[in-house]
Every structure is written in structure tokens, then in C-alpha cells.
Design a protein around this motif. Structure first.
Motif, PDB file in Angstrom:
ATOM      1  N   ASN A  67     -14.683 -18.083  29.793  1.00  0.00           N
ATOM      2  CA  ASN A  67     -15.773 -18.751  30.788  1.00  0.00           C
ATOM      3  C   ASN A  67     -14.715 -19.572  31.732  1.00  0.00           C
ATOM      4  O   ASN A  67     -14.636 -19.835  32.722  1.00  0.00           O
ATOM      5  CB  ASN A  67     -16.844 -19.070  30.516  1.00  0.00           C
ATOM      6  N   ILE A 114     -11.967 -18.238  33.725  1.00  0.00           N
ATOM      7  CA  ILE A 114     -12.451 -17.519  35.056  1.00  0.00           C
ATOM      8  C   ILE A 114     -12.868 -18.618  35.896  1.00  0.00           C
ATOM      9  O   ILE A 114     -12.652 -18.580  37.090  1.00  0.00           O
ATOM     10  CB  ILE A 114     -13.874 -16.776  34.470  1.00  0.00           C
ATOM     11  N   THR A 166     -11.682 -18.626  39.617  1.00  0.00           N
ATOM     12  CA  THR A 166     -12.254 -18.330  40.619  1.00  0.00           C
ATOM     13  C   THR A 166     -13.463 -19.143  41.137  1.00  0.00           C
ATOM     14  O   THR A 166     -14.020 -19.016  42.081  1.00  0.00           O
ATOM     15  CB  THR A 166     -13.121 -16.951  39.738  1.00  0.00           C
ATOM     16  N   ILE A 171     -11.690  -8.595  32.496  1.00  0.00           N
ATOM     17  CA  ILE A 171     -11.462  -9.515  33.655  1.00  0.00           C
ATOM     18  C   ILE A 171     -10.185  -9.181  34.210  1.00  0.00           C
ATOM     19  O   ILE A 171      -9.285  -9.446  33.440  1.00  0.00           O
ATOM     20  CB  ILE A 171     -11.525 -11.012  33.320  1.00  0.00           C
TER      21      ILE A 171
END
Length: 378
Positions: free
Chosen positions: A190, A193, A197, A218
């Protein structure tokens, strides 16, 4: 594909939280979500199964029907790949984090050992000593990592550096993130990411074991993937003997504050009802330091009374476990040590007690949970 699969644009819809196939038919099976929630999720571009929804919003865990064989089958497929392995362990539960025979699952692929939850360790603990300890434990388990990294997925500490190391060793390969349950794999991903992003909490995270139920891919910039795999359930983890709020009471949530005790021989310290430390023989008024969750209840008593005190107060004063669950809690098993130098008696998944040289001590933990002796870290 099965009759219950949800197909959108020719692709089976998976829960973005745990990776399970989404279905709207059987409430007791993996991936179930009500049709109304599915429609809303498809509109938003993020479909969560009901289990992950309740975990994210209410911190409620639901039982899963995926077998150990299914977990192992998913992991064993990694050995056929040409990839980099990110092997995440809990610094606070190293032995409980170790996967016996890891290379049976990942083959000859290179392994970076990642020690997570650095944020809960005392600031005075030298990171070099932690790295050395992790490498020694990995080597003892037959694992030869190419690098050892220390991070806190929760606070994002040194995740940037870890990403640099991944790129250094990846050489255009996929990256598989592996580990036992409850070590923070999904929290780490997480964080990656989020940094890459800006999306927050894409993968379901929890302090409860067993959140990721299928591999989650991912995409990386070069067409390869970072892959989150399901955690292997390790019965030797302290976390598997506790449920719900009990985990919060014994698992460190913030940086540990050491607690000092002057003990005489034949005295005992209880760690609530989940563990015990005995000072068996040595000099009077020796100094001992406990490193455990700051709010964990510690109780001192005489060694001669310890067994009866535990029997009388388990589930009450010595809580966790609760009164309702004490009958199911495993018996504590004794491990005795004689120290030749300042040492730590490690109660895996719970903490440790720093003890002086030249004493005989004993650590007690639920049967199967490791109690180890190591040179003092502080």
C-alpha cells in the motif's frame, strides 16, 4: 471460469482488497459482494468483496475457506519464475516469521530480506545489530538473502531506500512479496502504491492474520509487476492464539518504552496471561528490563506461587486471554537459560527481557511459540 464469475470487458472481476474472484451468489464463499455494492464498485472502478469492506470500515475479520494447500500452491508457482523475492518478516516476531524451506517455494530466485515494524523498536537499539540478528536467523533457517533491509511500512520509514534496492537488484524482473500472515506485506505494498500513484489503501490491511487471499499484481513502469502473495499461516505465531482486541493489547502499537525491574531470585513476572518470565537463581536485586507493548499488563509475584496464581487469575487479572477464551488458550511451555553475558530472553511476537550475565532464568510462552536467548541488543 465458473458460472458465478463476474465478467466485465472480457475479464473476471477480482476484489482489489484481497484478490479473490468477486461473486454475488454464496455469502459464505470467498469474494461475495451484494449486487448493489458490485454495481457501485464497478462505477467507481474499485470493487471490494463484503469481507474486505467490513474489514476496512469496521475492522471485522471473517473466516476464510481457502485451505493451506491452496496457499502453498499459489506460492510454489513462484519457483518457476525468473524474479526477485521480497521476503518480509516481523522484526518483533522473527522466528514466527520464518518460512521453513522458503526456497522450496521460490526456487533459486534472489531474496531481499525485509525487516518490518522498525517503528516499534526502542530508538536506542542499533540497526546494525538488528540486521545482523535477522541475517543470523535467516541463515539458521537455510535462507541466504542478498540484502537485509529495515523499514516501517506503517510510517513509511526507509521505504524509498527499499525501492532503490529493489531497482538495484530487479534487473527488469517481476517482484514477488512473500511472508507469513500478519507481518505487514500488504501495508508495505500500500505504501509503495501510495508513493507511486497517490492511491490510498488499495490493498486491504489489518492487524488480523490472513487478509490477502490471492495474488495481486501491481504493474510496474517497464511492463513487469509487483506481486502481493497470500501469507502462509504460521501456527507458531503468538497472533494465532489471540483474537480481536486481544491482539491490540499484546502487539506493540507505538515505540516501546522500556520498563526496569529490580528482582530477587525466585520471582516471576507475568505478561498478562500470555507469557511469563522467571528469575530462577542469581544475586539479589538484579536489574532486568522488559521491552513489550506499553499497555501490556505486567504482574510480579513469587515463583513458588506462580503456578497457582496463573490458574486462579487467567482470564481475569491476567487478561488476555479473556474469561470466555481461557479454556482454549494453549498451556504455557517453559524454556530455561543460563546466561554467560548480558542477554535478551526473546518471547517471540510479544517482546523480550534483557537479563544480566551469570543468572538462570526461564521464559514461558504458549506451546509452539518460540522463546530464544540472544546477546543483548541494547
Amino acid at each position: 471460469m465458473s458460472e458465478t464469475d463476474i465478467i466485465v470487458d472480457g475479464q473476471v472481476v477480482h476484489c482489489v482488497g484481497c484478490g479473490a474472484k468477486v461473486q454475488t451468489v454464496n455469502k459464505s464463499e470467498l469474494g461475495y459482494t451484494p449486487k448493489s455494492a458490485l454495481e457501485k464498485g464497478l462505477q467507481n472502478g474499485e470493487v471490494y468483496c463484503q469481507r474486505c469492506f467490513r474489514l476496512r470500515h469496521y475492522n471485522e475479520i471473517a473466516p476464510v475457506s481457502l485451505s493451506d494447500d491452496d496457499f502453498l500452491k499459489l506460492l510454489t508457482s513462484i519457483s518457476a519464475t525468473d524474479s526477485l523475492i521480497l521476503y518480509v518478516v516481523d522484526i518483533f516476531d522473527v522466528n514466527g516469521s520464518m518460512i521453513s524451506g522458503l526456497h522450496r517455494f521460490v526456487g533459486d530466485n534472489p531474496v531481499i530480506l525485509v525487516g518490518n515494524k522498525l517503528d516499534v523498536l526502542p530508538k536506542s537499539l542499533k540497526k546494525r545489530k538488528v540486521r545482523d540478528w535477522l541475517r543470523q536467523q535467516a541463515n539458521a533457517a537455510g535462507i541466504r538473502p542478498i540484502d537485509v533491509e529495515l523499514i516501517s511500512a506503517k510510517t513509511n520509514y526507509d521505504v524509498d531506500h527499499l525501492l532503490d534496492q529493489i531497482e538495484k537488484y530487479r534487473n527488469g524482473k517481476d517482484v514477488y512479496v512473500v511472508g507469513v500472515t500478519n507481518v505487514g506485506k500488504s501495508t508495505l505494498i500500500n505504501g509503495i502504491i501510495r508513493q507511486s500513484t497517490g492511491i490510498k489503501e488499495l490493498i486491504t490491511t489489518s492487524r488480523f492474520p490472513g487478509t490477502t487471499l490471492d495474488r495481486i499484481d501491481i504493474p510496474l513502469d517497464d511492463g513487469h509487476s509487483l506481486v502481493d502473495t497470500p501469507g502462509i499461516i504460521q501456527p507458531e505465531q503468538m497472533a494465532h492464539h489471540l483474537v480481536g482486541k486481544e491482539l491490540n493489547l499484546v502487539t506493540p502499537q507505538k515505540t516501546i518504552k522500556p520498563k526496569g525491574y529490580q528482582l530477587n531470585p525466585a520471582q516471576t513476572l507475568f505478561f498478562a496471561g500470555v507469557a511469563r518470565f522467571d528469575y530462577v537463581t542469581g544475586d539479589d536485586r538484579e536489574g532486568f528490563t522488559v521491552y513489550a507493548e506499553n499497555n501490556l499488563y505486567l504482574h510480579r509475584t513469587k515463583l513458588e506461587n506462580a503456578d497457582s496464581f496463573y490458574a486462579d487469575h487467567l482470564g481475569g487479572l491476567l487478561n488476555p486471554p479473556s474469561e470466555e477464551r481461557k479454556a482454549d488458550f494453549p498451556a504455557l511451555e517453559r524454556h530455561e537459560f543460563k546466561t554467560t553475558q548480558k542477554s535478551d530472553v526473546v518471547l517471540e511476537g510479544l517482546g523480550w527481557v534483557t537479563v544480566p550475565a551469570g543468572v538462570v532464568v526461564a521464559g514461558w510462552a504458549p506451546k509452539g511459540v518460540a522463546v530464544l536467548l540472544r546477546p543483548a541488543m541494547i
